[in-house]
Structures are given as C-alpha cells and as structure tokens.
Design a protein around this motif. Structure first.
Motif, mmCIF file in Angstrom:
data_model
loop_
_atom_site.group_PDB
_atom_site.id
_atom_site.type_symbol
_atom_site.label_atom_id
_atom_site.label_comp_id
_atom_site.label_asym_id
_atom_site.label_seq_id
_atom_site.Cartn_x
_atom_site.Cartn_y
_atom_site.Cartn_z
ATOM 1 N N PHE A 184 0.822 -1.214 0.000
ATOM 2 C CA PHE A 184 0.000 0.000 0.000
ATOM 3 C C PHE A 184 0.856 1.264 0.000
ATOM 4 C CE2 PHE A 184 -2.210 3.507 1.994
ATOM 5 C CZ PHE A 184 -3.348 3.569 1.224
ATOM 6 N N ARG A 185 1.859 1.309 0.877
ATOM 7 C CA ARG A 185 2.733 2.479 0.899
ATOM 8 C C ARG A 185 4.155 1.997 0.655
ATOM 9 N NH1 ARG A 185 0.953 7.100 2.299
ATOM 10 N NH2 ARG A 185 -0.605 6.393 3.774
ATOM 11 N N SER A 186 4.586 2.071 -0.591
ATOM 12 C CA SER A 186 5.913 1.583 -0.970
ATOM 13 C C SER A 186 6.853 2.766 -1.192
ATOM 14 C CB SER A 186 5.822 0.774 -2.262
ATOM 15 O OG SER A 186 4.885 -0.259 -2.136
ATOM 16 N N ARG A 187 8.124 2.468 -1.162
ATOM 17 C CA ARG A 187 9.100 3.555 -1.427
ATOM 18 C C ARG A 187 9.359 3.691 -2.929
ATOM 19 N NH1 ARG A 187 11.723 1.926 3.972
ATOM 20 N NH2 ARG A 187 11.095 3.689 5.245
ATOM 21 N N HIS A 240 -0.430 21.804 -1.950
ATOM 22 C CA HIS A 240 -0.229 23.236 -2.214
ATOM 23 C C HIS A 240 -0.690 23.668 -3.607
ATOM 24 C CE1 HIS A 240 3.408 21.143 -3.603
ATOM 25 N NE2 HIS A 240 3.503 22.086 -4.507
ATOM 26 N N TYR A 241 -0.763 22.712 -4.545
ATOM 27 C CA TYR A 241 -1.103 23.065 -5.929
ATOM 28 C C TYR A 241 -2.599 22.946 -6.220
ATOM 29 C CZ TYR A 241 -0.616 17.979 -5.985
ATOM 30 O OH TYR A 241 -0.713 16.637 -5.683
ATOM 31 N N ALA A 242 -3.387 22.388 -5.271
ATOM 32 C CA ALA A 242 -4.764 22.018 -5.620
ATOM 33 C C ALA A 242 -5.801 22.986 -5.081
ATOM 34 C CB ALA A 242 -5.065 20.612 -5.110
ATOM 35 N N HIS A 264 -7.896 19.208 -8.831
ATOM 36 C CA HIS A 264 -8.025 20.374 -9.707
ATOM 37 C C HIS A 264 -6.771 21.199 -9.441
ATOM 38 C CE1 HIS A 264 -9.256 23.918 -11.678
ATOM 39 N NE2 HIS A 264 -10.559 23.643 -11.714
ATOM 40 N N ARG A 265 -5.785 21.135 -10.360
ATOM 41 C CA ARG A 265 -4.488 21.777 -10.104
ATOM 42 C C ARG A 265 -4.440 23.198 -10.634
ATOM 43 N NH1 ARG A 265 0.208 17.280 -9.485
ATOM 44 N NH2 ARG A 265 1.530 19.080 -9.207
ATOM 45 N N THR A 266 -5.537 23.675 -11.133
ATOM 46 C CA THR A 266 -5.633 25.021 -11.730
ATOM 47 C C THR A 266 -4.504 25.232 -12.753
ATOM 48 O OG1 THR A 266 -4.309 26.162 -10.033
ATOM 49 C CG2 THR A 266 -6.676 25.928 -9.598
HETATM 50 N N1 GAP Z 1 0.546 13.886 -8.843
HETATM 51 C C1 GAP Z 1 -0.308 13.805 -7.685
HETATM 52 C C2 GAP Z 1 0.129 12.824 -6.707
HETATM 53 O O1 GAP Z 1 1.202 12.253 -6.799
HETATM 54 P P1 GAP Z 1 -0.627 11.543 -4.548
HETATM 55 O O2 GAP Z 1 -1.988 11.485 -3.892
HETATM 56 O O3 GAP Z 1 0.540 11.870 -3.705
HETATM 57 O O4 GAP Z 1 -0.797 12.582 -5.740
HETATM 58 C C3 GAP Z 1 -1.260 9.708 -6.269
HETATM 59 O O5 GAP Z 1 -0.378 10.171 -5.291
HETATM 60 C C4 GAP Z 1 -1.475 8.207 -6.145
HETATM 61 O O6 GAP Z 1 -0.214 7.526 -6.152
HETATM 62 C C5 GAP Z 1 -2.142 7.783 -4.832
HETATM 63 O O7 GAP Z 1 -3.551 7.849 -4.929
HETATM 64 C C6 GAP Z 1 -1.666 6.345 -4.688
HETATM 65 O O8 GAP Z 1 -2.476 5.474 -5.440
HETATM 66 C C7 GAP Z 1 -0.281 6.389 -5.318
HETATM 67 N N2 GAP Z 1 0.751 6.468 -4.264
HETATM 68 C C8 GAP Z 1 1.202 7.583 -3.650
HETATM 69 N N3 GAP Z 1 2.162 7.280 -2.757
HETATM 70 C C9 GAP Z 1 2.301 5.939 -2.806
HETATM 71 C C10 GAP Z 1 3.148 5.010 -2.123
HETATM 72 N N4 GAP Z 1 4.049 5.415 -1.238
HETATM 73 N N5 GAP Z 1 3.029 3.688 -2.427
HETATM 74 C C11 GAP Z 1 2.148 3.274 -3.338
HETATM 75 N N6 GAP Z 1 1.333 4.099 -4.023
HETATM 76 C C12 GAP Z 1 1.401 5.411 -3.763
#
Ligand code: GAP
Length: 431
Positions: A184-187, A240-242, A264-266
């Motif tokens: 779910f949260r990978s590097r 900050h961009y949204a 919505h990044r404007t």
């Molecule tokens: N460009 C916008 C952006 O990067 P974010 O919500 O930080 O937005 C978008 O990331 C998507 O990338 C998330 O909804 C998620 O699915 C995926 N994501 C972000 N960080 C992640 C992580 N550490 N590991 C796996 N997927 C990740």
C-alpha cells in the motif's frame, strides 16, 4: 474480506509479489512482482492506457524520464513543501511521523520525543562523476511534472486543441516513513497519471467529469460498489497546488484508504514553470484570439494500490464438497492467465503431445500455462488461486474423441469441447 497477511502469503506462494532482495532480509517497503504478478500489473496498466489513450481522441501518451532537472522540483514546490514532520525518540532512537502520533511520547517505548523536524520525502542522487550539491538530482516523487514540462512539446507536435490530456504511466519514489500494509505504501511504486488541460472557465465541469469517469473505471473491472467511495478533501488537507481534490477510496483491510486522487491543479504548474524557466507554456485560444494558461485536472492513481485492491476484492475463500477452495475471481481482462492446459497423465507420450499441441496453439492469443506437475485436484487449486479463467484437461478419452474438458473458474462447471472448436469456445465465453 481477507486480511493483508493472507493476501501477502498468497502473493508469495503463487509468484504474484515478493519482498525485494529477500535473500538479504528485504529492503523496507520495496516489492518485486513475480511471474503472475507482472501479468496482473501489466493488465492493470494496459486497461488504464486503453481507456485513456486508445479509446479517446483527446488524450496523448508520454513516457518522460525519472530523472529531471533539479529546478523542476524547486519550481513545483516539492523541495520546500514535500515534507513530513518527524519526531525522534530520545531513548530508542526510532523515528515517527508527528501527525500520526496519538500522544507526545514514543509509541514503542514511551520515551521522550524530540521537537518535530521537517523531513523531505524525495530520494536524492547525483549526475556525473562528482558528488556535490550542484550535481544533486531527485528521483521523481510523482510522474506529473514530466507532463507539465513537456506541455508545449506535446501541444505543438500533436496539434491538439483544448480540452486535451497527456497520460503517463511510470515509476515514482518516496522515502516514506510510515510503511507497512504490504504494497500500500511503498518507497518505489508506479503511478498512472493524466493531466487534462482545459479552458479555465470549463475546468470545474471537467473536474466533475473525471471524478465520475475514474470512479466507474474501477467498478467496470470488478471492484464491488460497497468497497469503493469518493471522499472530498478538507481545505487543510489540500496539496499546495490544488484548488479541490477528491480521493477514490477502497475499503482495504486496514480501513478506507486512498486508491486514487483527482485534483483540480488550476494553472499552478504551467504558470510556475513558465515564470521560472522563462519559456511560454501558454495556449493560443482561437476563440478568444489570445494566449491563455490552461487549467489542469489530474486523475492520479497508483498501479500497486490498484493491483492490491483488485487482489483483495476478488479474493474468495469457500468450502466446496467439504474442501477449502481459494479463488481469485478477477475480471477476465485482469486475470494473469486465461487458460491452463493440464494433461491428466504425464507418462503417456501421446496424451502429453496432444496437450502440448493445444497449449502451443492457444498461447499466441493470450497468456496460457501448461502444468503437469501434480494431481488434477492440486492443479485446479493452483490455477484457482491465481484466477485462471479456464482449465483445459486432456484425458485418455481425448485421444479417441478429440475432445477436452473445459472447467470454468467461477462456476466450476465442466464442458466437453471438441479440440477444433476450443479457441472459438473460449473466445465466445462472456469472460
Ligand atoms: N501527482 C499527484 C500525486 O502524486 P498523490 O496522492 O501523492 O498525488 C497519487 O499520489 C497516487 O499515487 C495515490 O492515490 C496512490 O495510489 C499512489 N501512491 C502515492 N504514494 C504511494 C506510495 N508510497 N506507495 C504506493 N502508491 C502510492
């Protein structure tokens, strides 16, 4: 719903996802996709690309590099803003994200914590042979910036008119501090991002459109209605961009969590890059007879999170005639293997030859597997666990009647089909 340990153990057992560098104890929150996982992941990416780029006339693809000019990340706000506040335990020396702490003491040992300090999530490396501040570059933390800096290149070369989008799939890297929860949260992970450029006054309409479009995409490929929802970001959560942002959330075993964000990044990014680089990133609007800076609507999904959600959602554990059966009821377009050919006896050369001929005949069209390394009961169990749509068995009778048995993954119903009708039979099946 299966818990994450059950999913992770199935993934390892069946070659879907492995811990990276496992023989050395693994590298924290970095994962490798095995022979079955790479097929599933490729299918997710292919379906996203198909719906974004092939089925539409208003979106073009892009594959920008992971390394970018360091100015990009200063201008985008990532150098100053892409940070978590961390506190260290003075006793056990562990580090924690300050916003996730329930009390102001170490959750592991109860020790005193330092004042929170900002920690940038971008990975650094160097270009060229000298490791100095001037040669420092970052591994991109989002693919989006590759799209913004190429806006003019794509616009000019593709001659697109507003509204139009640029889609990209690629690796992104974040030195995440809160890890766990499997992939779910990978590097190191992959994103599927699209920037949809619109006239400013039409941007809200397109924002609504893309929220609905992306929400239904997951359901089209099998995510159950009750396991997916939309959540609007509170003002203080917004990047900050949204100007506004919705998350598509999936009911993961640890609770509702983000699967994809639609922001919505404007005109933030195009204006920033244009003002710092000194290069125009505007669009000549023929209707208004003047230059405008388009607004960007960004659906940004994680490939790894989508794979994980599809795995969790399709996992079924049932009892069949007193025996446990685990099956991945993946959508037909996602199933890593469409057909498995299984000879009933591996010591009968003519039977093996017939099975191998069928395997060779089918495999040009889709991913087909051949397996004769266990009893038929075990072979079925293996294929069910990776979501194979059809198992074709070749038995002694097949040698005479030139027919095979085709077993459906979900119903387990078996049909006896003539070998020369097999391809047609599989193609015409609804899944
Ligand atoms: N460009 C916008 C952006 O990067 P974010 O919500 O930080 O937005 C978008 O990331 C998507 O990338 C998330 O909804 C998620 O699915 C995926 N994501 C972000 N960080 C992640 C992580 N550490 N590991 C796996 N997927 C990740």
């Amino acid at each position: 719903m299966a818990d994450l340990n059950t999913i992770a153990s199935l993934c390892k057992r069946r070659g879907i996802i492995f811990l990276n560098s496992e023989i050395y104890g693994g590298l924290g929150s970095v994962w490798d996709y095995g022979p079955i996982g790479v097929e599933l992941k490729n299918n997710v990416k292919r379906l996203w690309w198909k719906s974004m780029v092939y089925e539409r006339e208003d979106i073009e693809g892009l594959d920008a590099a992971i390394l970018m000019h360091p100015e990009v990340w200063k201008t985008s706000g990532h150098v100053s803003g892409f940070k978590d506040l961390l506190a260290d335990c003075k006793n056990c020396k562990k580090r924690f994200r300050h916003d996730l702490l329930e009390k102001n003491v170490c959750p592991e040992c109860g020790g005193e914590l330092t004042e929170p300090r900002p920690f940038n999530l971008m990975f650094k490396t160097f270009v060229g042979s000298v490791e100095s501040e001037s040669s420092e570059v970052f591994l991109r933390p989002e693919t989006a910036q590759g799209i913004f800096v190429n806006f003019k290149n794509v616009l000019v070369s593709s001659r697109k008119k507003l509204p139009f989008g640029i889609a990209q799939i690629g690796k992104a890297f974040r030195n995440e501090i809160t890890t766990g929860n499997f992939t779910f949260r990978s590097r190191e992970f992959e994103q599927m991002e699209m920037e949809y450029f619109t006239r400013p006054e039409e941007s809200d309409k397109w924002f609504e459109y893309w929220i609905q479009e992306r929400f239904s995409w997951y359901q089209r490929f099998g995510i159950k209605k009750e396991n997916i929802r939309l959540r609007k970001h509170e003002r203080e959560e917004l990047a900050h961009y949204a100007k506004s942002c919705y998350d598509i959330e999936f009911l993961f075993p640890m609770g509702w969590s983000e699967l994809e964000g639609i922001a919505h990044r404007t005109d933030f990014d195009l204006k920033q890059h244009s003002s710092v680089s000194g290069k125009s990133l505007s669009y000549f609007d023929e209707e208004k007879k003047g230059e405008i800076t388009p607004h960007a609507i960004e659906p940004s999904g994680g490939v790894d999170r989508a794979v994980l959600a599809f795995l969790i959602d399709s996992y079924k554990d049932e009892k069949v005639r007193g025996e446990k059966r685990v099956v991945l009821e993946l959508h037909k377009e996602l199933a890593p293997i469409k057909v498995a050919v299984l000879p009933l006896l591996r010591n009968r050369p003519e039977l093996v030859k017939m099975a191998k001929d069928i395997y060779r005949d089918l495999r040009g069209d889709y991913k087909v597997s051949y397996d004769d390394t266990a009893s038929i009961g075990r072979l079925y169990r293996r294929q069910d666990e990776i979501g194979t749509l059809y198992c074709v068995t070749v038995d002694v009778e097949s040698l005479d009647d030139k027919k095979v048995t085709v077993r459906d993954r979900d119903t387990m119903k078996q049909d006896r089909i003539s070998v020369d009708m097999l391809k047609k039979y599989i193609e015409e099946k609804p899944k």
